[in-house]
Structure formats: structure tokens, C-alpha cells
Design an enzyme around this catalytic site. Structure first.
Site, PDB file in Angstrom:
ATOM      1  CD  GLU A 172      -2.600  -1.057   2.699  1.00 52.05           C
ATOM      2  OE1 GLU A 172      -3.755  -0.635   2.652  1.00 52.05           O
ATOM      3  OE2 GLU A 172      -2.045  -1.399   3.763  1.00 52.05           O
ATOM      4  CG  HIS A 218      -6.729  -8.898   3.568  1.00 51.95           C
ATOM      5  ND1 HIS A 218      -8.067  -9.200   3.610  1.00 51.95           N
ATOM      6  CD2 HIS A 218      -6.621  -7.652   4.084  1.00 51.95           C
ATOM      7  CE1 HIS A 218      -8.729  -8.181   4.128  1.00 51.95           C
ATOM      8  NE2 HIS A 218      -7.874  -7.241   4.436  1.00 51.95           N
ATOM      9  CE  LYS A 248      -1.980   0.354   7.100  1.00 52.37           C
ATOM     10  NZ  LYS A 248      -2.852   0.358   5.921  1.00 52.37           N
TER      11      LYS A 248
END
Ligand code: NAP
Length: 485
Positions: free
Chosen positions: A216, A240, A332
Site C-alpha cells: 500500500e 488477506h 504501508k
């Protein structure tokens, strides 16, 4: 190629947390898109429910705004939005109190599917299940949709499963992992089990290793307080990435049926080896050019040891995969937003073209986002004179190119999954035992960090993650595939 949209049965869908962020960004716009596509029957009804005082007219205005902002520019015939909004009602309700429950019960119709979407904080899941039951709304046609996170560890997931099971049968519980609703994820099963080509090669004899990356570019944003109690392991890896791993590694189910598929996924999780401490790298992002705060600044905790990045190597101890490592990473503030599975096949055992032609290996890339599609890298002769030089070229099936923009305008994961709930199809939802098995694998890893006071490695925002993650795979003479948009 025009796909046929079959309307689902009439339903009453209650969205608890109907005024929240998820309802606003995903659930309401997703339902509108399904309405536009003709999948929602005219007598479908959607009831928003939350504590804030609104009447149905105000809720419709709220939904209209959410749809304008988040429905991805979906064009519908004139008047369609108003038609859709007319299906919406609102009830002021307190999950922990008595307000609103009688009113909600009086709105429920008999003889239609009843779906209750729990889009509220997980601490309220048990209260909602109990009150739905107490107010006589838990009928045979009822089902509940439970958002993530499903528990914080094995004990809390077990407790939540037990609570839900006192009011609902497992066949009525839909634990959402929106990754499973993505078009490519389902295509993964179609590619594996709908073609003769891949399955014979899908094992440790031919596959060198598999990489799963969910990168991300965003940071923790406004979720800092929640995220800091969770971290990448709990927030992404346990659900996930684990689900993607299951789909890529499972045995062929006897049929495409919810329990047959979930039985096979469960076997994968149970066959996962414990992860050794030196096979894991945790990271925490730093500030970016004074533009974005560091992880520690974003969560307001200068001493936090929660990870915003994780990379690990694991093995599946069964006949198919013994000896094939699986490298998983997620984080992230990385250099690109990209969710990708790479299946790297072994080199050909012998090159008939001589050493100068080099060794070549096939690579199957399954892109979940962005640009959903599948690419198979194959080796061919470099065109032109000058001898037998080999190059690797992609056989590319970007869905929007292969199917045309209309066909590739897939339903968003949420809208697909909500329609599956109405249809009563649990294939793409996690079963209780699956979630528990995933926590049983995750818990000792987290307990190990806590016992060792493990501190995540810093990494630059906008990079590919900590350098130790490169070392993790390079020690095995392999490299991560690039993180590209
Ligand atoms: P949110 O923006 O904080 O919304 C929470 C909703 O719950 C609001 O509508 C709130 O409205 C309602 N609510 C709070 N307490 C209540 C109570 N006692 N009784 C009835 N309603 C109550 O949260 P969210 O981001 O939408 O997330 C909802 C769920 O989805 C959470 O489990 C979250 O983990 C999960 N999730 C969210 C996302 C996302 O992108 N947002 C992604 C994945 C999973 P009132 O305050 O008016 O009651």
C-alpha cells in the site's frame, strides 16, 4: 460479449453502522451499482441503522451524497438514483440498548431473505447477534455479515465464534474478507481448476517458490489508534494474505461448493509450518520529505513497537509443496500500490541452446490490483538474425484489454460479496474453523515478538520496505519481484 445479470431474490438488508465510513464508501455505492446493473430486485429494501437520530429522508440524502462521491462514476438511466433511494429506510438503534429494536423488528418482512450487515466495531458483534435473536428476527432466512477484524487472537476469535453460534447456525454466518471478492482472486481458481495446463505443474517439482505481495502507498491515516493495537500481522497477514495463500496452495476441491472449497483451504492453514524468528522481518515506516508523518508520529506513540510492514518465509508441509518456500510481504507507505501473486517456476533442467542463451524460467503473475489480470512469462527466440538468443516475453491477459472495458467493469468486491450473501453462497466467506486455524498459526509468532521485545526495522516511506526483507529472500539466492503499480 454481454454477461447476463440474474436478479437475486427479494431481500431486506439491515446495515448496522449504516452511517459509518464503510457504509458510505463501499456498501451503499456498491448496492447502487448492483441496482443499476439490474441485479437487485425491485422489492429489495435496505435499512440503515445506527445511534444517530435521522429520519429516512435524511438517510436517503446521506446515501445520495455517498453514491455521488464513491460509486466510481457509474452512469445510470435518469431517475435510477431516486428509484434506488426509495428502497432505503433508517432506524435509530443502539446495539447495546433497547432503542429502536421493536421498530426494526416491525419493518422486517416475512418470506424474503433477511441479511444483517454488522458494519460496526467488533465489540458490538455479540450484542447485535443477541438482540436480533431476542427480537425474533433470526429466522431461517436470516443471515449475518461480520466485518473484520474477526478477533484479535485465537482466544477472542473462539469466544466470538461461540457467541455468534448461540444465535445463528454456521450456515448463516458470513465472515467477510473482501480480498476474496476480487475478480482476480476468483479467476485464480478458474485458471487453476478450469485449465489442464497449470495443475500438473502446480507443485514443488516445478514451482521454485511463490511470492505474495500486498503493498500500500497509504499510511495508517485516521486509523492510527486502532492500527497500533493491531499491526500488519493481524490487520493483513492473518486474513488477506493467508486467504490468498490458501487459494494458491489448496488441493482441487471436489466441487465448487462452499464447504468443499473451505475444507481444502483449512487443510493448507493446518499444514503451515511455524515460522522461525529469522524468517520474519518486521518494519516501521519513517517520515517522508516532511510531507507525511512517520508511523510513530501518525499513531501518536513515539515508543510503539507495532509493525507497519511484515515479510516472512513459510512452508506448507504436505506432499504437493514440501520444499517450496512461500514468501509473503505486506506494508504501508511502500513505493506503489500493488497486490500481486507471483508463481516462479523452476529453470529448465538443461539448456540446449548453450550457456550463452542463459537459463530461463516461466513466471505466472496474478495481479489483484491495480490492472487486474494474469500474465504468463514465456521464453522465445529474440527476433532477427544473429543466432539463437532467448528472451522472456509476457503473454498478457489484462482483463480490460482481453474482455473489453464493459466486461472488465467488474463489481467491486463488496458488492459481489453482498449479492453472494443474498444468494446464500458462502464460498467466498471464511468459516469459523478457518479463522481460528489462521489465528492458531499467527499467535505464536506474535507471542515470540512480545517475549523478545522485538523492535521493527525502520524503512523509508516510498521504498520497498526494510533492507532486512531483501536479505530474507536473498539468503536463499532469490529476489523479490519489483513493487510496481
Ligand atoms: P465507523 O466509521 O466508525 O462507523 C461505525 C458505525 O457504527 C457508525 O455508523 C456508528 O454510528 C455506528 N455505531 C457505533 N456505535 C453504535 C451502537 N452502539 N449501536 C449502533 N450503531 C453504532 O466504522 P467503519 O470504518 O465504517 O467500520 C465498520 C466496521 O467495518 C468495523 O468493524 C471495521 O473494522 C470494519 N472495516 C472497515 C473498513 C473501512 O474501510 N472503513 C475496512 C474493513 C473493515 P453512530 O455513532 O451514529 O451510532
Amino acid at each position: 460479449m454481454v454477461s447476463r445479470v440474474i436478479p437475486v431474490d427479494p431481500f431486506d438488508l439491515v446495515i448496522f453502522g449504516g452511517t459509518g465510513d464503510l457504509a458510505q464508501r463501499k456498501i451503499l455505492p456498491g448496492l447502487f451499482r448492483r441496482y443499476c446493473s439490474g441485479q437487485m430486485p425491485v422489492d429489495a429494501r435496505i435499512i440503515g441503522a445506527a445511534r444517530s437520530e435521522h429520519d429516512s429522508a435524511e438517510y436517503r440524502a446521506f446515501a445520495a451524497q455517498a453514491i455521488r462521491e464513491f460509486s466510481g462514476g457509474r452512469r445510470c438511466e435518469d431517475g435510477t438514483l431516486d428509484d434506488f433511494l426509495n428502497r432505503l429506510e433508517y432506524v435509530t438503534i443502539d446495539a447495546r440498548g433497547t432503542d429502536g429494536w421493536e421498530q426494526l423488528a416491525s419493518l422486517m418482512r416475512d418470506g424474503v431473505v433477511r441479511a444483517f450487515y454488522f458494519s460496526v466495531a467488533p465489540a458490538l458483534f455479540g450484542d447485535l447477534a443477541q438482540r436480533i435473536h431476542e427480537h425474533g428476527m433470526a429466522t431461517e432466512e436470516s443471515r449475518i455479515v461480520v466485518e473484520k477484524p474477526f478477533g484479535h487472537d485465537l482466544a477472542s476469535a473462539r469466544a466470538l465464534n461461540r457467541t455468534l453460534a448461540t444465535h445463528f447456525d454456521e450456515s448463516q454466518i458470513y465472515r467477510i474478507d473482501h480480498y476474496l471478492g476480487k475478480e482476480t482472486v476468483q479467476n485464480l481458481m478458474a485458471v487453476r481448476f478450469g485449465n489442464m495446463l497449470f495443475e500438473p505443474l502446480w507443485n514443488s517439482q516445478y514451482v521454485d517458490h511463490i511470492q505474495i505481495t500486498v503493498a500500500e502507498t497509504v499510511g495508517v491515516g485516521g486509523r492510527g489508534e486502532y492500527y497500533d493495537k493491531s499491526g500488519a500481522m493481524r490487520d493483513m497477514m492473518q486474513n488477506h494474505l493467508m486467504q490468498l495463500l490458501c487459494l494458491i496452495a489448496m488441493e482441487p476441491p471436489a466441487k465448487f461448493d462452499p464447504d468443499a472449497v473451505r475444507d481444502e483451504k483449512l487443510k493448507v492453514i493446518r499444514a503451515l509450518d511455524p515460522v522461525l524468528p529469522h524468517h520474519i522481518v518486521r518494519g516501521q515506516y519513517g517520515a517522508q520529505d516532511g510531507e507525511h508523518p512517520s508511523y510513530r508520529e501518525a499513531v501518536g506513540n513515539p515508543r510503539t513497537r507495532t509493525e507497519s510492514y511484515i515479510a516472512l518465509k513459510t512452508h506448507i508441509s504436505n506432499w504437493r509443496w514440501a520444499g517450496t518456500p512461500f514468501y509473503l510481504r505486506t506494508g504501508k507507505r511502500l513505493k506503489a500500490r500493488s497486490s500481486v501473486i507471483n508463481v516462479l517456476f523452476k529453470d529448465t533442467p538443461h539448456s540446449i541452446f548453450g550457456e550463452e542463451a542463459g537459463r530461463h524460467a516461466n513466471l505466472l503473475t496474478i495481479r489483484l490490483q491495480p490492472n487486474e489480470g494474469i500474465t504468463l512469462q514465456v521464453t522465445i527466440k529474440e527476433p532477427g538474425p544473429g543466432g539463437m538468443r532467448l528472451i522472456d516475453v509476457p503473454l498478457d491477459m489484462t482483463f480490460s484489454d482481453a474482455l473489453g472495458p464493459e466486461e472488465a467493469d467488474f463489481p467491486d468486491a463488496y458488492e459481489r460479496l453482498i449479492m453472494d450473501v443474498i444468494r446464500g453462497n458462502q464460498t467466498l466467506f471464511m468459516r469459523g474453523d478457518e479463522v481460528e486455524a489462521a489465528w492458531a498459526w499467527t499467535d505464536p509468532i506474535i507471542a515470540g515478538w512480545e517475549a523478545r521485545n522485538d523492535v521493527p526495522k525502520p524503512y523509508d516511506s516510498g521504498s520497498a520496505g526494510p533492507t532486512d526483507a531483501e536479505m530474507l529472500i536473498q539468503r536463499d539466492n532469490r529476489n523479490w519481484r519489483g513493487i510496481t503499480p
